[in-house]
Write an enzyme that holds these catalytic residues in place. Sequence first.
Site, PDB file in Angstrom:
ATOM      1  N   TYR A  89       0.824  -1.213   0.000  1.00  0.00           N
ATOM      2  CA  TYR A  89       0.000   0.000   0.000  1.00  0.00           C
ATOM      3  C   TYR A  89       0.857   1.261   0.000  1.00  0.00           C
ATOM      4  CZ  TYR A  89      -3.317   3.507   1.671  1.00  0.00           C
ATOM      5  OH  TYR A  89      -4.081   4.637   1.805  1.00  0.00           O
ATOM      6  N   GLN A  90       1.795   1.348   0.929  1.00  0.00           N
ATOM      7  CA  GLN A  90       2.566   2.595   1.095  1.00  0.00           C
ATOM      8  C   GLN A  90       3.427   2.872  -0.136  1.00  0.00           C
ATOM      9  OE1 GLN A  90       1.758   3.609   4.281  1.00  0.00           O
ATOM     10  NE2 GLN A  90       2.400   2.094   5.785  1.00  0.00           N
ATOM     11  N   ASP A 114       0.743   7.076  10.397  1.00  0.00           N
ATOM     12  CA  ASP A 114       1.687   6.017  10.773  1.00  0.00           C
ATOM     13  C   ASP A 114       3.094   6.313  10.241  1.00  0.00           C
ATOM     14  OD1 ASP A 114       1.752   4.639   7.974  1.00  0.00           O
ATOM     15  OD2 ASP A 114      -0.372   4.754   8.472  1.00  0.00           O
ATOM     16  N   GLU A 134      -2.094  15.182   9.802  1.00  0.00           N
ATOM     17  CA  GLU A 134      -2.800  14.023  10.376  1.00  0.00           C
ATOM     18  C   GLU A 134      -3.705  14.537  11.499  1.00  0.00           C
ATOM     19  OE1 GLU A 134      -3.133  10.463  10.232  1.00  0.00           O
ATOM     20  OE2 GLU A 134      -4.429  10.890  11.951  1.00  0.00           O
ATOM     21  N   ASP A 184      -3.739   9.672   2.249  1.00  0.00           N
ATOM     22  CA  ASP A 184      -3.689   8.322   2.821  1.00  0.00           C
ATOM     23  C   ASP A 184      -4.722   8.262   3.941  1.00  0.00           C
ATOM     24  OD1 ASP A 184      -3.128   5.884   3.874  1.00  0.00           O
ATOM     25  OD2 ASP A 184      -1.257   6.493   4.822  1.00  0.00           O
ATOM     26  N   ASP A 187     -11.267   4.697   5.775  1.00  0.00           N
ATOM     27  CA  ASP A 187     -12.443   4.598   4.906  1.00  0.00           C
ATOM     28  C   ASP A 187     -13.404   5.769   5.128  1.00  0.00           C
ATOM     29  OD1 ASP A 187     -11.658   2.173   3.672  1.00  0.00           O
ATOM     30  OD2 ASP A 187     -12.100   1.151   5.545  1.00  0.00           O
ATOM     31  N   TYR A 253      -6.418  -6.176   3.589  1.00  0.00           N
ATOM     32  CA  TYR A 253      -7.548  -5.262   3.408  1.00  0.00           C
ATOM     33  C   TYR A 253      -8.746  -6.072   2.905  1.00  0.00           C
ATOM     34  CZ  TYR A 253      -4.663  -1.016   3.950  1.00  0.00           C
ATOM     35  OH  TYR A 253      -3.861  -0.022   4.446  1.00  0.00           O
TER      36      TYR A 253
HETATM   37  N1  SPM Z   1      -0.594   4.253   5.897  1.00  0.00           N
HETATM   38  C1  SPM Z   1      -1.532   3.224   5.974  1.00  0.00           C
HETATM   39  C2  SPM Z   1      -2.880   3.726   6.312  1.00  0.00           C
HETATM   40  C3  SPM Z   1      -3.917   2.981   5.580  1.00  0.00           C
HETATM   41  N2  SPM Z   1      -4.904   3.798   4.992  1.00  0.00           N
HETATM   42  C4  SPM Z   1      -5.882   3.110   4.214  1.00  0.00           C
HETATM   43  C5  SPM Z   1      -6.622   2.131   5.021  1.00  0.00           C
HETATM   44  C6  SPM Z   1      -7.799   1.551   4.312  1.00  0.00           C
HETATM   45  C7  SPM Z   1      -8.393   0.499   5.169  1.00  0.00           C
HETATM   46  N3  SPM Z   1      -9.617  -0.009   4.693  1.00  0.00           N
HETATM   47  C8  SPM Z   1      -9.569  -0.682   3.459  1.00  0.00           C
HETATM   48  C9  SPM Z   1     -10.959  -0.999   3.068  1.00  0.00           C
HETATM   49  C10 SPM Z   1     -11.046  -1.236   1.631  1.00  0.00           C
HETATM   50  N4  SPM Z   1     -12.378  -1.051   1.201  1.00  0.00           N
END
Ligand code: SPM
Length: 320
Positions: A89-90, A114, A134, A184, A187, A253
């Site tokens: 993700y990051q 984070d 943040e 970032d 939800d 996720y």
């Molecule tokens: N730096 C990491 C923070 C994460 N931010 C996004 C988190 C999303 C979590 N929910 C995912 C749901 C997908 N529908």
Amino acid sequence: MAEQTTGAAVKRPREEDDNGGDMPSIISGWFSEISPMWPGEAHSLKVEKVLFEGKSDYQKVMVFQSATYGKVLVLDGVIQLTERDECAYQEMITHLPLCSIPNPKKVLVVGGGDGGVLREVARHSSVEHIDICEIDKMVVDVSKEFFPGVAVGFEDPRVKLHIGDGVAFLKAAPEGSYDAVIVDSSDPVGPAQELFEKPFFESVAKALRPGGVMCTQAESIWLHMHIIEDIVANCHQVFKGSVNYAWTTVPTYPSGVIGFMLCSTEGPEVDFKNPINPIDENGNRGKSIGPLKFYNKEIHTAAFSLPSFAKKLIEAKSAK
Ligand code: SPM
């Protein structure tokens, strides 16, 4: 890293009826991610030990040691990151936008308390200044205590931390001041809701230079096509450059995938699908953060290839 609390840290605290993870999320030693955002399903992780539980002004914060994904950060019952798969993700939310423009210098991260996105932005040696806004200081503190490999991003001297509301921060940002804005967020329930709405995207576009880029967390094609369709429609109205949807895998996720909305403002053309600005692995000026684990130029381009059902719906919302 400099730290400052903005005068905008007054966003409403979470309501009792928000998705506050009020259902017990650990039962018989298993954490289950139960949420009305993905009814009828819940991914589970075996818990070895709960390391932290707290309640900030905005949300419930929990950290646990899992049996198979390392430590896990949970906000309001929803997994934000695990040590094992956070790289996917990051790295993607950061390098998809930053590798698409030449020499990004000034970057804003909204959310991302984070520090993982900061860690990735810091790999880019052209970057001179990184603002992060943040809303929840507890997320920053907890990450520094339990996720040093993620929070290492805060140690970069180019980083300036603002504790406050990202919506207000962007409204007050000088026009045309950023090369890139990375959103970032959690939800669109509770503190992050406004980050998915058109007025917020208008503020982002205003804060970007001509040909500047935004990348925002944009949910799962398996679970939230209606949210994605709204984001796409709004972004097409707001961003006069290019508007693209990309996605990647994040096993922890919901549905195992997460998407990103990538947009540019009117100005020098941005071809998001063909990266022009390779990462200088040694670009980071802080502590050594090791090599990339997930991102490469092939996966960058591949991220924009969509399954037919999603492609059709997104194209329909993109039609002018
Ligand atoms: N730096 C990491 C923070 C994460 N931010 C996004 C988190 C999303 C979590 N929910 C995912 C749901 C997908 N529908």
